[in-house]
Scaffold this active site. Sequence first.
Site, PDB file in Angstrom:
ATOM      1  N   CYS A 237      -7.058 -25.289  15.920  1.00 10.52           N
ATOM      2  CA  CYS A 237      -8.446 -26.631  15.581  1.00 10.52           C
ATOM      3  C   CYS A 237      -8.180 -28.000  16.132  1.00 10.52           C
ATOM      4  CB  CYS A 237      -9.114 -25.896  14.792  1.00 10.52           C
ATOM      5  SG  CYS A 237      -9.783 -24.609  15.170  1.00 10.52           S
TER       6      CYS A 237
ATOM      7  N   CYS B 259      -7.977 -26.473  10.977  1.00  8.79           N
ATOM      8  CA  CYS B 259      -6.270 -25.014  11.048  1.00  8.79           C
ATOM      9  C   CYS B 259      -5.796 -26.689  12.119  1.00  8.79           C
ATOM     10  CB  CYS B 259      -6.432 -24.421  11.354  1.00  8.79           C
ATOM     11  SG  CYS B 259      -6.835 -23.973  12.735  1.00  8.79           S
TER      12      CYS B 259
ATOM     13  N   ASP C 199      -8.150  -7.154   1.391  1.00  7.44           N
ATOM     14  CA  ASP C 199      -7.695  -7.503   2.820  1.00  7.44           C
ATOM     15  C   ASP C 199      -8.070  -6.339   4.210  1.00  7.44           C
ATOM     16  OD1 ASP C 199      -6.384  -3.735   3.991  1.00  7.44           O
ATOM     17  OD2 ASP C 199      -7.293  -4.480   1.989  1.00  7.44           O
TER      18      ASP C 199
ATOM     19  N   CYS D 209     -13.597 -26.883  11.103  1.00 10.92           N
ATOM     20  CA  CYS D 209     -12.047 -26.506  10.937  1.00 10.92           C
ATOM     21  C   CYS D 209     -10.534 -27.290  11.035  1.00 10.92           C
ATOM     22  CB  CYS D 209     -11.697 -24.703  11.474  1.00 10.92           C
ATOM     23  SG  CYS D 209     -10.177 -24.319  11.501  1.00 10.92           S
TER      24      CYS D 209
ATOM     25  N   HIS E 256      -5.767 -18.858  13.467  1.00 16.33           N
ATOM     26  CA  HIS E 256      -6.460 -19.459  13.592  1.00 16.33           C
ATOM     27  C   HIS E 256      -7.922 -18.925  12.507  1.00 16.33           C
ATOM     28  CE1 HIS E 256     -11.078 -21.387  13.330  1.00 16.33           C
ATOM     29  NE2 HIS E 256     -11.797 -20.008  13.993  1.00 16.33           N
TER      30      HIS E 256
ATOM     31  N   ASP F 163       0.744  -1.296   0.203  1.00 22.55           N
ATOM     32  CA  ASP F 163       0.069   0.106   0.063  1.00 22.55           C
ATOM     33  C   ASP F 163       0.381   1.312  -0.227  1.00 22.55           C
ATOM     34  OD1 ASP F 163      -1.980   1.472  -0.082  1.00 22.55           O
ATOM     35  OD2 ASP F 163      -2.878   1.114   2.020  1.00 22.55           O
TER      36      ASP F 163
END
Length: 372
Positions: free
Chosen positions: A313, A310, A270, A308, A339, A89
Amino acid sequence: MEFKIDAISGNARACSMSMAHGVVTTPVFMPVGTQAVVKALDYNDMLNLGAKIILANTYHLYLRPSSPLIKEMGGLHGFSNFPNNFLTDSGGFQAFSLSGNTTQDENGMMFKSHIDGSKHYFTPKSVLDAQYDFNSDIMMILDDLVALPNTDERIELSINRTTKWAKEAIEYHKEQKAKGIGVHQNIFAIIQGGISKKFRKLSAEQLCAMEDYDGFAIGGLSVGELNQQMYDTVEYTTQFMPKDKPRYLMGVGTPEDLIENIDRGIDMFDCVMPTRNARNGTLFTTFGRVNIKNAKFKTDKNPIDPKCNCYTCQNFTRAYLNHLYKANEMTYFRLASIHNLYYYLNLMKEAREAILEDKWKEFKQEFYNLRG
C-alpha cells in the site's frame, strides 16, 4: 511454555506465550506455511510483516522432503531460515480434505500419498516422531476430524478416537522428554464434537482432564456448518477449557470470524484465506473486501487500503495491482499476499491493544462501523 494472561476485556483475552523461539503475544493469527513456506513469500517477508509464529504441516513435510531430511537441515528453523516459532499440524485435517486417499481405524490412519501413491500409516506416536524431527515449537496431536453435518454415531466415534489418541500421545511425549527428546516442544490436544453441545462438552472434558497438555484447540469447525453455528459452538466450548492455557481455533477464517471468536475468548487462529484469496484477486481492507480484478480499478491511483501501512500500500496503486493480476505476473502474488497478511496481523495487533486498554467492545463496534 510460559503462558501469561496480560489482560481481559469482556471475554476477549490478551496473553503472552514464551517459547524456545521467542514470545508470541495474543490474539495471534498464524500465517499458513504448509510446506515450510508461506506461498509467494520468504522468511524475510515474514519477519518484515512481524510474524512471530507460522504454521507448517506434518503430513506434507513428512512426504516431501521427509522429516529426517528436515532434521538434518536443522529442523524447520534451519531449513527455512525463519527464526521465530513454528506450529505443526498433525495430518488429521489431511485425512478429512484428502478423504479419498485415507482409511482410518482405531490405531491411526493409512494415507495414500497424493504425490506418488505410496502408502503411509500415521499413528499418535509417529506424527510426534516427525514433529520432533521438525523441532516445531507447538505440536498438534493426531485427531479424527469429520465433515458437517454428520451422524451422531460418526461424531461419537471421532471423539472416542481423538481421546484415545490424545492419551497415547501425551504418555509418549512424557516418555520422550524423559529421554531428552522434545524437551522444549509444546503439545496441544484438539477438541472435537461437531456442533453438538453434548459431544463438545464430552470431548472437552475428556481432553482437558489431561493436564500435561500445554494448550487446547477447538477443531472440526468451518467444515460445512453455518457461521453462527460455529460461533455458538465456540462460545459453548470455551467454558470447559482451562483459563490458564492457550485456546486455539483451527482453520478459521475471515476477519469477521477472528473478531467474533476473540470476543468468545479464543487466543490463536490460522487459515489459508488471506494468502489464497490474495492469489485469487480478493484483498482485505479496513472497509471490507476489494476484488482487484474489477475493471473499475484499471485507472485507480489509490492504494488497496488508504489506512494500511504495508509495503504494498505504501508503494503501489490499485491500478498497478489490477494490471499485474490481469497480466498473470508472479509479482502480483507476492504484493497481494504481503498486503492481506499485513492486514490480518495488524488487525490482531490492534485487537490486543484494545483489550489491554479494556476497550474491546468499542474496538469491535468500530470494526463493523468501518465496514458499513
